[in-house]
Design an enzyme around this catalytic site. Structure first.
Site, mmCIF file in Angstrom:
data_model
loop_
_atom_site.group_PDB
_atom_site.id
_atom_site.type_symbol
_atom_site.label_atom_id
_atom_site.label_comp_id
_atom_site.label_asym_id
_atom_site.label_seq_id
_atom_site.Cartn_x
_atom_site.Cartn_y
_atom_site.Cartn_z
ATOM 1 N N SER A 183 0.854 -1.193 0.000
ATOM 2 C CA SER A 183 0.000 0.000 0.000
ATOM 3 C C SER A 183 0.883 1.233 0.000
ATOM 4 O O SER A 183 2.007 1.208 0.529
ATOM 5 C CB SER A 183 -0.906 0.013 1.231
ATOM 6 N N TYR B 61 -2.543 -0.990 10.056
ATOM 7 C CA TYR B 61 -2.469 -1.236 8.615
ATOM 8 C C TYR B 61 -1.171 -0.682 8.040
ATOM 9 O O TYR B 61 -0.488 -1.352 7.262
ATOM 10 C CB TYR B 61 -3.675 -0.597 7.931
#
Length: 253
Positions: free
Chosen positions: A141, A154
């Site tokens: 990401s 995350y």
């Protein structure tokens, strides 16, 4: 790219980015092993791929189980003779800062997003050594590169995936195994609107994200899939150890 001769294992293949990647490789006539947890969703993806006359199998299990990772890779070699490409796409998101993140959520996100990538990559490297090389693509990401408020677990997990990618790329470069990370920004998938503290609509979330993206739009899953297919192709053999953002310019600022 002669994908008709390629055998591709894809975790998280039953929805979102993983599902789009499966469709993209199927269009290239690759042989696919789809890994997921949801049988119903998995069967839908499998049936769609089989309509393209693509050889594909579905394996259900938990990516955080190292024995399952070994089983998937071994079964892929037994069924198709080799594993050329591994796509680590399985992942979850938990929203919150450190105070808001429970022990359970912290452990779960690291287990799935990091341990799962490691277990499958380790198993795949063993198989790729025997067949003369291969390619591993980890779906990380852009917030694993620059960080983001309200996503502490995350961000930590995706940052770990980026550095795992780079370390393994160096370890296995001379074995003709390329290892790269694709780092999407906001993508129009169910994950984009999941795990919020209060219900929000897809339109609301997308509008918020658009305001932070220089190109003024979120990516489609198919765009992430196209980049993934290229990085796994023969044309990209000299690319390894890269964490490539695909985020409309978000990380360029």
């Amino acid at each position: 790219m002669t994908d008709s001769k390629k055998v591709v294992v894809i975790t998280g293949a039953t929805s979102g980015i993983g599902g789009a990647i499966a469709q993209a490789f199927a269009a290239k006539n690759a042989s696919l092993v789809l890994v997921g947890r949801d049988r119903e969703r998995g069967q839908r993806v499998l049936q769609a791929i089989q309509k393209l006359n693509c050889r594909a199998e579905l394996m259900l299990g938990d990516v955080t189980d190292s024995a399952f990772a070994d089983q998937v890779i071994d079964a892929s070699v037994e069924r198709f003779g080799k594993v050329n490409i591994l796509i680590n796409s399985a992942g979850i998101i938990r929203r919150g800062n450190a105070i808001e993140t429970s022990d359970h959520d912290w452990r779960q996100i690291l287990d799935i997003n990091v341990n799962g990538v490691f277990y499958f990559s380790r198993a795949a490297v063993k198989a790729m050594r025997k067949s003369g090389g291969g390619s591993i693509i980890n779906i990380a990401s852009n917030v694993g590169l620059v960080g983001c408020s309200g996503l502490v677990a995350y961000c930590a997990s995706k940052g770990a995936v980026v550095l795992l990618t780079r370390a393994m790329a160096l370890d296995h470069a001379k074995e003709q195994i390329s290892i790269n990370a694709v780092c999407p920004g906001a993508v129009d998938t169910p994950m984009l609107v999941s795990a919020h503290h209060k219900p929000v609509s897809a339109e609301e979330v997308i509008q918020r994200r658009i305001e932070t993206i220089p190109q003024g739009r979120v990516a489609s899953p198919q765009e992430i899939a196209s980049l993934t297919v290229y990085l796994a192709s023969d044309e990209a053999r000299h690319i390894t150890g890269v964490a490539l953002p695909i985020d409309g310019g978000f990380t360029a600022r």
